[in-house]
Scaffold this motif. Structure first.
Motif, short mmCIF file in Angstrom:
data_model
loop_
_atom_site.label_atom_id
_atom_site.label_comp_id
_atom_site.label_asym_id
_atom_site.label_seq_id
_atom_site.Cartn_x
_atom_site.Cartn_y
_atom_site.Cartn_z
N ARG A 1 -9.76 7.30 3.08
CA ARG A 1 -9.31 4.99 2.31
C ARG A 1 -9.58 5.08 3.83
N THR B 1 0.58 -1.20 0.10
CA THR B 1 -0.35 -0.11 0.20
C THR B 1 0.61 1.04 0.28
N GLU C 1 -8.41 0.74 4.14
CA GLU C 1 -7.90 -0.95 3.45
C GLU C 1 -7.95 -1.95 4.90
N GLY D 1 -11.66 -0.78 1.52
CA GLY D 1 -11.45 -1.75 0.60
C GLY D 1 -11.45 -2.59 1.18
#
Lengths: 347, 171
Positions: A171, A80, A173, A194
């Motif tokens: 964001r 990432t 994950e 995500g």
């Protein structure tokens, strides 16, 4: 003990000590040994950093064992990271310290390097302030994390979430396990989660997301969540599903595997701790925490009361104790409606 | 440093026991860390005159000096001497202010270090944990992350230095 030393000098010495330490493990030849000794003799700082490095090494195995991610999880995490050098300073600099330029790299070379990095990073780099953070839990703990934008994250056991906030997007994950997302309002920065191949797009919401062997599961407590396979596209029609409050879905192999229109939210959020514990939180924040667990909605109608700070511990699935507590506060009135409870000020 | 102000001296009176414990620990610790380093350094320099060429293993030499000094200092303070010359003993002594707190301090130190590791950049953290916990070599790590062995080592160096600087702030 290190107060007087320029942080950059200290870091450089620490890096050199680390390099020598690693080289030493691999074995030094005669020439390297001589250079190593010369380096040690250069400064007491080198001696101190080398001893410090050896001391650090003694703890590294045990300390690294505390990391909750397994090898595969770490590889996912590393992926990432942008392939760009981080420009943020690695040490907080004392505000009073005047910038000291050390011999070695002239400032203009550093500036050119910084410009080059910015160019390589391109637009994406400039738009996303790098503030990466990862939160994770061990098998035995549930943890909550409050973020600056008001988003509250509750991590299930044995879970890991990478947090990547940028100026255009917030964001997350979900690297493993699951979490409950109570999303803070910020219309300018959509929030996306995500989960493996799936991307969840939030529209002002509280929802639970878990990683499954072949996909994801999502339960929406309030608001609305849109599920995508891959990044959100321009047209809504390409979304996999829109979930509303009270709904639950499972995605497997990129397709909807289960959809419950009236889901048992208590069951899907059963992992949440049985207690709500808070210190110096506002009444409004605590009420919001209770809302996550479902039950009768609680409205705090008085702004002053909503902003009042309280501390305590309550059974999460029994908001009555909290309501009763609020009722004991001076000047507070509890009004019970058909499907909600209103907390107002006595006139 | 400046002299304690009047308000501070009152605070000292009220908190004397707590502060005494704190300062005793700090000074004991300060000797361990700073004076020892100075002394080791001086002996390293002095060794020059007696022929530095004879030092075949600088690292072993360094730690021998350090452990000898610790033994001398322990005798001076009339405390239990450092047992044996195991490297771990020396390092443990360097890191802890007094024996009683050794176990606690080690736990605390490891927890702090664990927290520092968690705050490293993703690649530094991944590489460090893979190397020290999963005992993977540079090449194996490189293969998993799609970077060269050389880069893996650079990440480890960066990570170690960040941890060291972070831990030094607790000293």
């Amino acid at each position: 003990m290190t107060d007087a030393i320029d942080p950059r000098l200290l870091r450089r010495a620490a890096e050199q000590a680390a390099e020598w330490y690693l080289d030493q493990r691999e074995g030094l030849d005669a020439a390297q040994r001589a250079r190593f000794l010369a380096w040690l003799r250069q400064s007491p700082l080198h001696v101190s950093e080398y001893i410090g490095m050896a001391r650090l090494h003694g703890d590294l195995g045990a300390a690294a064992a505390l990391d909750a991610l397994d090898t595969a999880g770490l590889a996912d995490l590393a992926a990432t990271e942008r392939a760009v050098v981080q420009l943020r300073p690695l040490l907080p600099r004392a505000p009073s310290a005047a910038p000291v330029r050390r011999a070695g790299t002239p400032w203009w070379q550093q500036a050119i390097a910084a410009v080059a990095v910015a160019l390589i990073g391109g637009a994406a780099f400039l738009h996303e302030a790098p503030a990466p953070m990862d939160v994770y839990t061990s098998a035995g703990e549930v943890r909550d994390v409050a973020l600056d934008d008001g988003t509250l994250l509750q991590l299930d056991r044995a879970s890991a979430v990478a947090v990547r906030y940028g100026q255009a997007q917030r964001r997350f994950e979900l690297l493993r396990g699951g979490a409950l997302f109570d999303v803070g309002r910020d219309p300018a920065r959509p929030l996306r989660v995500g989960v493996g191949e799936q991307v969840l797009e939030d529209v002002g919401t509280v929802f639970d997301a878990h990683r499954r062997a072949d996909g994801a599961s999502v339960a929406v407590v309030s608001g609305e969540v849109r599920i995508w396979t891959g990044e959100p596209a321009a047209t809504q029609a390409e979304a996999l599903a829109d979930l509303r409050a009270g709904q639950y879905a499972e995605v497997a192999g990129g397709r909807l595997a289960a959809l419950e229109r009236r889901a048992d939210l208590a069951q899907h959020t059963a992992w949440l701790p049985a207690d709500i514990h808070f210190e110096h939180s506002t009444v409004a924040e605590v009420a919001r925490r209770f809302a996550i667990y479902g039950g009768t909605p609680l409205h705090i109608d008085d702004a002053a009361l909503a902003a009042t700070r309280i501390s305590g511990r309550f059974h999460a699935r029994d908001p009555e104790a909290f309501v009763a507590y609020l009722g004991t506060l001076p000047g507070v009135r509890v009004q019970r409606g058909a499907d909600d409870i209103r907390i107002t000020r006595k006139l | 440093m400046t002299d304690p102000a009047a308000g501070l001296s009152r605070l000292f009176e009220e908190q004397r026991d707590t502060l005494n414990r704190y300062f005793l620990r700090r000074t004991a610790h300060a000797w361990d860390a700073q004076d020892l380093v100075q002394e080791v350094y001086l002996r390293l320099l002095r060794a020059d005159r007696h022929g530095a060429q004879d030092i075949r293993n600088p690292e072993a030499y360094l730690f021998t000096i350090a452990s000898n000094l610790l033994r001398e200092h322990a005798a001076l303070r009339q405390r239990a001497p450092v047992n044996g010359d195991a490297l771990e003993d020396v390092l443990e002594r360097l890191a802890t202010p007094c024996e009683a707190a050794a176990g606690v301090d080690r736990e605390l130190r490891r927890r702090r270090l664990g927290e520092l590791i968690a705050r490293l950049t993703p690649r530094c953290r991944a590489v460090l944990v893979m190397h020290y916990r999963d005992e993977l070599g540079y090449r194996e790590i490189g293969e998993r992350l799609g970077v060269s062995s050389n880069m893996v080592k650079k990440y480890i160096v960066k990570a170690l230095a960040a941890c060291r600087v972070g831990m030094a702030r607790y000293d």
